[in-house]
Design an enzyme around this catalytic site. Structure first.
Site, short mmCIF file in Angstrom:
data_model
loop_
_atom_site.label_atom_id
_atom_site.label_comp_id
_atom_site.label_asym_id
_atom_site.label_seq_id
_atom_site.Cartn_x
_atom_site.Cartn_y
_atom_site.Cartn_z
N HIS A 67 -7.33 -6.14 -1.16
CA HIS A 67 -6.13 -5.16 -0.97
C HIS A 67 -5.05 -5.74 0.06
CE1 HIS A 67 -4.07 -1.35 -0.87
NE2 HIS A 67 -4.42 -1.14 0.25
N ASP B 46 0.86 -1.07 0.08
CA ASP B 46 0.08 0.05 0.13
C ASP B 46 0.94 1.30 -0.03
OD1 ASP B 46 -2.83 1.16 0.60
OD2 ASP B 46 -1.81 1.97 1.94
#
Length: 329
Positions: free
Chosen positions: A304, A106
């Site tokens: 994610h 991320d």
């Protein structure tokens, strides 16, 4: 792969330009620096630390500046990406090493990429999880985000005003985190066609679009308590300030416009992660932007939070790549 263990983890505080960086270390061997994203902590690498240690690496997961037990400067400008690169360099030096392999997820992927870009003397290889490398270029980021979503507001724009997102999150940190983690996990994300949790309706809040009722499979109540407890103690401003420096990053990296990263590299993305679909052009450009790419993977039915959703797959891919990198040294 070995099961996660806390028995031989070492917690340390080491000097950094901001004051201190908290890290968790496991194993001996070549140094692998693990950098988390938003809104997480060193704990997001809990499955990788023992696996990398067992494979013969010195695995070190940091709390990024603004998170956990690391320093949290008050000035928003203290969170520009070049400052975080220097934190990474300071960690390597404090551990008595000259170089490291850096792996990020991320926001950590962006921090890792820029670390490799501007300090190739320290970071000899780079692994990117979830967020592809896209060289600096194009319009100012705030201009791009302002044009996204039509009448709705993109979450990055929503995060820009100091105090605004904090006012949504901090009264119920645990509930907000649970909702965000679920919204971006493959097994709990909203169905196709449902309102996108990356956008905020006029007058609304981001959490209005988060799923409720169950946690994703990778997150139990203990894990959630740990994440929430850290943010309840520190507040959210340090973490959110990363988003508030994207235009400054764009200015700071002007000399690296369009620059490739030449070191050996790795990318792992989730097949159901918006980061990989929105940035599909960045992945397609890897032959130019990551000429040292050794391995690239999209994990089917993965969202994610990739190293937590699919730890065994990520560990296997990471170790295979690290073996290539270290055997070529």
């Amino acid at each position: 792969m070995p099961q996660p263990s806390t028995t031989d983890r070492i917690h340390r505080l080491v000097p950094s330009p901001a004051g201190r960086t908290h890290l968790v270390e496991q194993g001996t061997g070549p140094l692998v620096l693990l950098v988390h994203g938003f809104p997480e902590s060193w704990y997001s690498w809990r499955h990788q630390l023992p696996a990398l240690a067992a494979a013969g690496y010195r695995a070190v997961a940091v709390d990024v500046r603004g998170y956990g037990r690391s320093s949290r400067p008050e000035a928003p400008t203290a969170y520009r990406i070049l400052e975080l690169v220097e934190d990474n360099v300071a960690v390597v030096k404090a551990l008595g090493e000259e170089s490291a392999i850096v792996v990020g997820h991320d926001w950590g992927a962006n921090i890792a990429a820029v670390s490799a870009l501007v300090r190739p003397d320290v970071f000899r290889a780079v692994g990117l999880l979830s967020v592809p490398y896209a060289p600096r270029g194009g319009p100012r980021p705030s201009e791009i985000f302002a044009q996204m979503g039509g009448d709705e507001e993109f979450y990055v724009s929503y995060f820009q005003e100091p105090g605004r997102a904090e006012a949504e999150i901090e009264p119920d940190v645990r509930g907000w985190l649970a909702g965000l983690y679920a919204a971006l996990s493959a097994d709990t994300m909203p169905a196709p066609g449902a309102p996108d949790p990356h956008f905020v309706s006029p007058g609304g809040a981001q959490r209005d679009r988060f799923p409720t009722g169950r946690l994703p499979h990778w997150l139990d109540e203990h894990d959630l308590d740990l994440y929430a407890g850290e943010f309840e103690r520190t507040g959210m401003t340090g973490a959110l300030n990363r988003y508030r420096n994207m235009d400054r990053d764009w200015e700071d990296l002007a000399d690296h416009d369009g620059a490739p990263i030449s070191q050996p590299s790795l990318f792992i993305g989730g097949g159901r992660d918006a980061s990989t679909t929105w940035l599909a052009d960045a992945i397609a450009a890897y032959p130019t932007t990551l000429p040292g790419l050794l391995s690239s993977h999209l994990l089917d039915d993965c969202g994610h939070w990739i190293q937590q959703e699919r730890p065994e797959d990520v560990n296997r891919i990471l170790i295979d790549w690290l073996t290539q990198v270290t055997s070529d040294k």
